[in-house]
Design a protein around this motif. Structure first.
Motif, mmCIF file in Angstrom:
data_model
loop_
_atom_site.group_PDB
_atom_site.id
_atom_site.type_symbol
_atom_site.label_atom_id
_atom_site.label_comp_id
_atom_site.label_asym_id
_atom_site.label_seq_id
_atom_site.Cartn_x
_atom_site.Cartn_y
_atom_site.Cartn_z
ATOM 1 N N LEU B 29 0.481 -2.434 -1.226
ATOM 2 C CA LEU B 29 1.561 -2.017 -0.297
ATOM 3 C C LEU B 29 2.603 -3.202 -0.146
ATOM 4 C CD1 LEU B 29 0.843 -3.385 2.355
ATOM 5 C CD2 LEU B 29 -0.573 -1.655 3.087
ATOM 6 N N MET B 36 2.160 -7.813 9.091
ATOM 7 C CA MET B 36 2.575 -6.404 8.976
ATOM 8 C C MET B 36 2.127 -5.818 7.892
ATOM 9 S SD MET B 36 6.482 -5.269 7.442
ATOM 10 C CE MET B 36 7.670 -5.484 8.684
ATOM 11 N N ASP B 43 -2.485 1.715 8.639
ATOM 12 C CA ASP B 43 -2.221 3.097 8.838
ATOM 13 C C ASP B 43 -2.246 3.890 7.340
ATOM 14 O OD1 ASP B 43 -1.193 2.467 11.089
ATOM 15 O OD2 ASP B 43 0.900 2.161 10.784
ATOM 16 N N LEU B 44 -2.084 3.014 6.127
ATOM 17 C CA LEU B 44 -2.217 3.660 4.843
ATOM 18 C C LEU B 44 -3.408 3.966 4.585
ATOM 19 C CD1 LEU B 44 -0.194 4.534 2.861
ATOM 20 C CD2 LEU B 44 -0.022 2.494 1.719
ATOM 21 N N TYR B 45 -4.402 3.098 4.737
ATOM 22 C CA TYR B 45 -5.764 3.164 4.063
ATOM 23 C C TYR B 45 -6.838 3.594 4.996
ATOM 24 C CZ TYR B 45 -3.439 1.790 -0.165
ATOM 25 O OH TYR B 45 -2.666 1.540 -1.210
ATOM 26 N N ARG B 47 -6.816 6.021 7.555
ATOM 27 C CA ARG B 47 -6.474 7.180 8.762
ATOM 28 C C ARG B 47 -7.438 8.022 9.092
ATOM 29 N NH1 ARG B 47 -2.182 7.405 5.198
ATOM 30 N NH2 ARG B 47 -2.714 9.344 4.290
ATOM 31 N N ARG B 48 -8.779 7.687 8.421
ATOM 32 C CA ARG B 48 -9.773 8.556 8.589
ATOM 33 C C ARG B 48 -11.044 7.873 8.775
ATOM 34 N NH1 ARG B 48 -6.279 11.788 6.105
ATOM 35 N NH2 ARG B 48 -5.968 13.656 6.583
#
Lengths: 323, 97
Positions: B29, B36, B43-45, B47-48
């Motif tokens: 990313l 950051m 947030d990107l990797y 989320r679950r």
């Protein structure tokens, strides 16, 4: 160095593909393969990013907190999928800013489906059921793409898409148990999205000149018509269960073929939407451009902040200590 | 990697899926700085609940073997079959081996 000359490199590449092994970023690959992969992945990434808009419009108008939380999570996933895919494209040498530039200047395309408007909340359900359903049909075989980073991104994406399709179908089931007006909203949404969903698989095989090369390279596993047929066969029983009619008078089971026959797709409409004349093309790209332009100061400020703090507080922690 | 000057730097992301497992590379990313990058990676990797620990590494800090020299670079281990347990013949009736 054991492999240096172009014929050797080509042979090594062909052998890797023939043995169903993956091509990885720093491997030698033919220029055509690299360019095709960048175009395919970028177009997919752009579709995820533009795909946030039709449904994002409904977040503030969701009928309940439950639906709002679901829709937020779904739209956030679309952003995530775009990011995975841009990352994969970057491993081929494409730059992130360059890809965004090509999207907002119209030099690279995104899926035609996102140029249709979302007129009611039933559209959120139908997009989950049909549009994400068609996307899954397209994407599951791409988990075996010969390009490693793309295949890995697709595996992650397919896992998450399943939630998208199920929330859509559940939403529709709920509306179909509601008032007559709600059932009519669902039927209206199905009427508008059925044919554009079939177009998502791309032109018929006879008009798809690149399919053969893409199949040889292992970056396409089934033809457009095969996938379209698979999608129709999957969707018909789901529509029956839901109690909606698919807007195709020629749709019927063909015992001999073991598939559903369906009517002709309006390819003129498809070409017109691809050419930029769909109902929402201009607005979708304008909105993406505005978001990019209006975010410029944030990107610059974050870099300035990072540069300022880089010199004063660069703290190094060893991996073991931080794990 | 062509990176236009306005792009934030690229970071590679590694996740520990759960306690007891190694960190594994999951993707990359862009971020202005490592802090950051960590937040974006969350947030990107994850989320679950895919991870309990994240490493981010500036892509420019990674040194990698070159695919061109694949054969010679890994050749030293190619001819040392005696490093594998199957190299040794032990009679079948020797227990627990």
């Amino acid at each position: 160095m054991t492999v240096t000359s172009e014929p050797d490199l080509q042979e090594h590449f062909d052998e890797t593909i023939a043995r169903e092994r993956r091509i990885e970023p720093r491997d030698w690959m033919p220029d055509g393969y690299r360019a095709t992969m960048i175009r395919q992945i970028a177009q997919h990434a752009h579709s995820e990013i533009i795909g946030m808009q039709p449904e994002g419009n409904w977040i503030t108008r969701a009928p309940s907190l439950r639906r709002k939380a679901i829709l937020l999570a779904k739209v956030q996933d679309e952003a995530g999928h775009g990011m995975y895919l841009y990352s994969a494209a970057e491993t081929l040498g494409a730059g992130r800013g360059d890809l965004t530039g090509k999207l907002i200047s119209g030099r690279q395309k995104y899926s035609s489906i996102f140029n249709y408007p979302t007129l009611s909340y039933a559209d959120v359900g139908v997009i989950g059921w049909l549009v994400d359903g068609a996307a899954i049909c397209n994407q599951v075989p791409l988990c075996r793409s010969s390009y490693g980073p793309y295949a890995r991104a697709m595996i992650r994406i397919c896992k998450e898409e399943s939630f998208h399709q199920r929330q859509g179908y559940e939403l529709l089931l709920t509306m179909m148990r509601g008032t007559r007006a709600q059932r009519e909203m669902v039927q209206d949404a199905v009427n508008r999205f059925w044919w554009p969903s079939l177009m998502m698989f791309g032109p018929p095989d006879a008009d798809s000149p690149n399919t053969a090369q893409s199949m040889r390279w292992g970056i396409k596993r089934h033809t457009n018509d095969e996938l379209r047929q698979r999608f129709v066969d999957m969707s018909v029983p789901q529509a029956e269960k839901l109690g909606v009619t698919l807007p195709d008078p020629l749709l019927r089971w063909n015992e001999e073929r073991g598939h559903y026959d369906f009517g002709p797709v309006d390819w003129d409409e498809f070409k017109s939407v691809i050419a930029g004349n769909g109902p929402c093309n201009t607005q979708r790209v304008a909105r993406r451009k505005a978001a990019h332009d209006e975010g410029a100061w944030v990107r610059e400020a974050a870099l300035a902040h990072a540069a300022k703090h880089h010199s004063t507080e660069r703290v190094r922690v060893s991996p073991e200590a931080s794990s | 990697m062509t990176e236009s000057s306005s792009d934030w730097p690229l970071f590679e992301v590694f996740l520990r899926g759960k306690r007891g497992l190694n960190h594994v590379h999951v993707g990359s990313l862009h971020a202005a700085d490592p802090q950051m990058a960590l937040r974006h990676a969350r947030d990107l990797y994850t989320r679950r609940n895919e991870g309990v620990s994240i490493w981010v590494v500036a892509a420019t800090d990674i040194t990698a073997s070159s695919p061109d020299e694949k054969d010679p670079f890994f050749a030293p281990s190619g001819d040392k079959v005696y490093r594998h347990p199957t190299f040794y013949e032990i009679p079948d009736d020797v227990p627990h081996m």
